[in-house]
Design a protein around this motif. Structure first.
Motif, PDB file in Angstrom:
ATOM      1  N   TRP A   1      40.074 -24.573  46.741  1.00 37.56           N
ATOM      2  CA  TRP A   1      38.964 -24.909  46.518  1.00 37.56           C
ATOM      3  C   TRP A   1      38.277 -24.535  45.177  1.00 37.56           C
ATOM      4  CZ3 TRP A   1      37.468 -22.568  51.978  1.00 37.56           C
ATOM      5  CH2 TRP A   1      38.246 -23.464  53.111  1.00 37.56           C
ATOM      6  N   VAL A   2      38.830 -23.755  44.512  1.00 36.70           N
ATOM      7  CA  VAL A   2      38.225 -23.228  43.328  1.00 36.70           C
ATOM      8  C   VAL A   2      38.248 -24.422  42.332  1.00 36.70           C
ATOM      9  CG1 VAL A   2      38.635 -21.681  41.494  1.00 36.70           C
ATOM     10  CG2 VAL A   2      39.323 -20.758  43.529  1.00 36.70           C
ATOM     11  N   SER A   3      38.882 -25.326  42.446  1.00 39.87           N
ATOM     12  CA  SER A   3      38.949 -26.633  41.685  1.00 39.87           C
ATOM     13  C   SER A   3      37.616 -27.551  41.794  1.00 39.87           C
ATOM     14  CB  SER A   3      40.152 -27.481  42.100  1.00 39.87           C
ATOM     15  OG  SER A   3      39.974 -27.883  43.126  1.00 39.87           O
ATOM     16  N   PHE A   4      36.837 -27.191  42.956  1.00 41.67           N
ATOM     17  CA  PHE A   4      35.650 -27.823  43.362  1.00 41.67           C
ATOM     18  C   PHE A   4      34.713 -27.471  42.305  1.00 41.67           C
ATOM     19  CE2 PHE A   4      37.011 -28.047  47.710  1.00 41.67           C
ATOM     20  CZ  PHE A   4      37.880 -29.273  47.561  1.00 41.67           C
ATOM     21  N   TRP A   5      34.780 -26.270  41.797  1.00 38.57           N
ATOM     22  CA  TRP A   5      33.666 -25.629  40.920  1.00 38.57           C
ATOM     23  C   TRP A   5      34.264 -25.861  39.268  1.00 38.57           C
ATOM     24  CZ3 TRP A   5      33.856 -24.064  46.005  1.00 38.57           C
ATOM     25  CH2 TRP A   5      32.615 -23.867  46.443  1.00 38.57           C
ATOM     26  N   ILE A   6      35.510 -26.592  39.212  1.00 38.48           N
ATOM     27  CA  ILE A   6      35.590 -26.496  37.636  1.00 38.48           C
ATOM     28  C   ILE A   6      35.230 -27.988  37.262  1.00 38.48           C
ATOM     29  CG2 ILE A   6      37.881 -26.797  36.212  1.00 38.48           C
ATOM     30  CD1 ILE A   6      39.060 -24.826  37.885  1.00 38.48           C
ATOM     31  N   SER A   7      34.989 -28.239  36.082  1.00 35.73           N
ATOM     32  CA  SER A   7      34.433 -29.431  35.604  1.00 35.73           C
ATOM     33  C   SER A   7      35.669 -30.500  35.610  1.00 35.73           C
ATOM     34  CB  SER A   7      33.910 -29.445  34.217  1.00 35.73           C
ATOM     35  OG  SER A   7      33.704 -30.531  33.517  1.00 35.73           O
ATOM     36  N   GLN A   8      35.218 -31.731  36.156  1.00 39.84           N
ATOM     37  CA  GLN A   8      36.112 -32.984  36.053  1.00 39.84           C
ATOM     38  C   GLN A   8      36.794 -33.243  34.767  1.00 39.84           C
ATOM     39  OE1 GLN A   8      34.653 -36.160  38.191  1.00 39.84           O
ATOM     40  NE2 GLN A   8      33.819 -35.255  39.918  1.00 39.84           N
ATOM     41  N   SER A   9      36.346 -32.769  33.682  1.00 42.15           N
ATOM     42  CA  SER A   9      36.871 -33.053  32.455  1.00 42.15           C
ATOM     43  C   SER A   9      38.134 -32.218  32.298  1.00 42.15           C
ATOM     44  CB  SER A   9      35.722 -32.994  31.340  1.00 42.15           C
ATOM     45  OG  SER A   9      35.279 -31.914  31.372  1.00 42.15           O
ATOM     46  N   SER A  10      38.156 -30.955  32.940  1.00 42.46           N
ATOM     47  CA  SER A  10      39.131 -30.093  32.607  1.00 42.46           C
ATOM     48  C   SER A  10      40.479 -30.517  33.310  1.00 42.46           C
ATOM     49  CB  SER A  10      38.637 -28.588  32.942  1.00 42.46           C
ATOM     50  OG  SER A  10      37.556 -28.384  32.270  1.00 42.46           O
ATOM     51  N   VAL A  11      40.903 -31.586  33.225  1.00 39.64           N
ATOM     52  CA  VAL A  11      42.077 -32.147  33.969  1.00 39.64           C
ATOM     53  C   VAL A  11      43.341 -31.326  34.092  1.00 39.64           C
ATOM     54  CG1 VAL A  11      43.789 -33.992  34.034  1.00 39.64           C
ATOM     55  CG2 VAL A  11      41.512 -34.317  33.109  1.00 39.64           C
TER      56      VAL A  11
END
Length: 439
Positions: free
Chosen positions: A255-265
């Motif tokens: 779930w940590v990926s939900f708080w990472i910008s979508q541009s940080s592929v």
């Protein structure tokens, strides 16, 4: 040794001379007089009370240890002290003290042909000598005790593993003597089995144990049987620390990926793939201590499957959000009246549906009977208007549903996921633990 069926048919006075000769006759000078008198004329091939009904054999057990309980082979290995007690009228002697004999003298006496029914392999301990005890009392009562280690089959139901309870048995039967010759009984009822209260097992706790008496029915007859039942409850703390907690932490990590910008592929893809691979390794490790081929869908498999679904769902969530962000038109390409055009298109579809309903109403009005009563016409008109409004309401509902799935802003997908993923995981966990712990 003569077969049991033949030995039961022979009378003592008609036995061959070779059978009547005892092994003790050649050792008469080395045996005490009391034992010589007991052994003299004794025939170990005939059971006690040969012509006077069955001989009663009482049994008791001491569980020294339960070494292993294997889910793969579905068996357990235990070391037990088996004590058998019966009365042989041929062994009575004068005195008030019992005689404790060397275990090797058991070859001179009749002993019950007791065996363990579901035993896969067993052996009698022989260090430093064979662990056997023979004690004879003045009234002819014989106490025979042995120390054996046996591996016994135990049918297990692993559907609730590792929150399962297993009931295993230790069954004792007579091999050749049927119920007309030998009767088995527990000497002290449920207290005939001791040692379980102080037994320490690695993964289990002995919750309950009891004894029962029954009969085994085979093609050759009915045989006496004693059964010892004991219930084992698995300790779940080890599995919580070894499997459940790591699985939960992997789900939370995804779930940590939900708080990472979508541009940080690279960052989001790395978290998603790493958690999926780690969860796969954890699932494979959890199955190493279980049978590879079985028909059980175990509780731990269900939970690991749930965790894997959430982790894989988090990876798919980013794929969907990134796809929508790439295909979203830029602000320069979006007309100012885009929303108005969409609304007008939707209203046009609804207007077309309404016009078709009105045309149908007019046709029905022309064909209706002009001589009908006013009240009846009013009722028909209301029914017709209700028929027109029904398709329009359905269409509006469908448009509302489709509009919910329309992603206006792909960046809102992460906002929805931050709330929906943890909430659904908590709800599923509540149902999971309540079901497997209390049902």
């Amino acid at each position: 040794m003569l077969p049991v069926s033949e030995s039961l048919c022979l009378q003592p006075d008609r036995l061959p001379r070779s059978v009547q000769v005892s092994e003790a006759e050649g050792k008469g000078e080395i045996l005490p007089p009391t034992i010589q008198n007991i052994i003299k004329g004794y025939n170990k091939y005939l059971r006690p009370f040969f012509d006077n009904g069955p001989v009663s054999v009482g049994m008791s057990l001491d569980i020294a240890s339960i070494d292993t309980i294997s889910e793969i082979n579905m068996d357990y290995t235990a070391t037990i002290f088996l004590r058998q007690r019966w009365t042989d009228e041929r062994l009575c002697f004068d005195g008030n003290k019992s005689l404790s004999l060397d275990g090797r003298l058991v070859e001179m006496l009749w002993v019950p042909d007791t065996f363990i029914v579901d035993s896969k392999k067993s052996f009698l301990h022989d260090i430093t000598v064979e662990n056997r005890l023979i004690r004879i009392y003045p009234n002819g009562t014989v106490l025979y005790a042995i120390r054996i280690t046996t591996t016994v089959a135990c049918s297990m139901d692993l559907t609730k593993y590792p929150m399962d309870k297993q009931t295993c048995t230790l069954q004792l039967e007579s091999w050749g003597y049927n119920i007309n010759d030998v009767m088995f009984y527990w000497t002290r009822g449920n207290d005939s089995v001791r040692g379980l209260d102080t037994l320490q097992l690695a993964q289990y706790t002995v919750e309950d144990h009891f004894t029962s008496v029954s009969e085994a029915v085979y093609e050759t007859g009915r045989y006496p049987k004693l059964v010892f039942h004991f219930e084992l409850k698995r300790n779940i703390l080890y599995f919580i620390l070894e499997t459940y907690v790591p699985s939960i932490l992997l789900v939370v990590l995804s779930w940590v990926s939900f708080w990472i910008s979508q541009s940080s592929v690279p960052a989001r893809i790395c978290i998603g793939v790493t958690t999926v691979l780690t969860m796969t390794t954890l699932m494979m490790g959890a199955r190493t201590s279980l049978p590879n081929a079985n028909c059980f869908i175990k509780a731990i498999d269900v939970y690991l499957g749930i965790c894997f679904s959430f982790i894989f769902g988090a990876l798919l969530e980013y794929a969907v959000a990134h796809f929508c962000a790439l295909h979203r038109p830029s602000s320069k390409e979006i007309p100012k009246d885009e929303d108005e055009g969409t609304e007008e298109e939707r209203n046009g579809v609804l207007a077309a549906v309404a016009n078709s309903c009105s045309a149908s109403d007019n046709t029905n009005k022309i064909d209706s009977d002009k001589g009908s009563k006013t009240s009846i016409n009013g009722k028909k008109d209301r029914n017709k208007h209700g028929g027109c409004s029904s398709p329009m309401s359905i269409m509006k509902s469908l448009f509302c549903i489709f509009d919910c799935f329309h992603v206006k802003n792909p960046y809102h997908i992460d906002n929805y996921a931050r709330f929906s993923f943890p909430l659904s995981f908590i709800i599923i966990n509540v149902f999971y633990w309540v079901y497997y712990l209390y049902f």
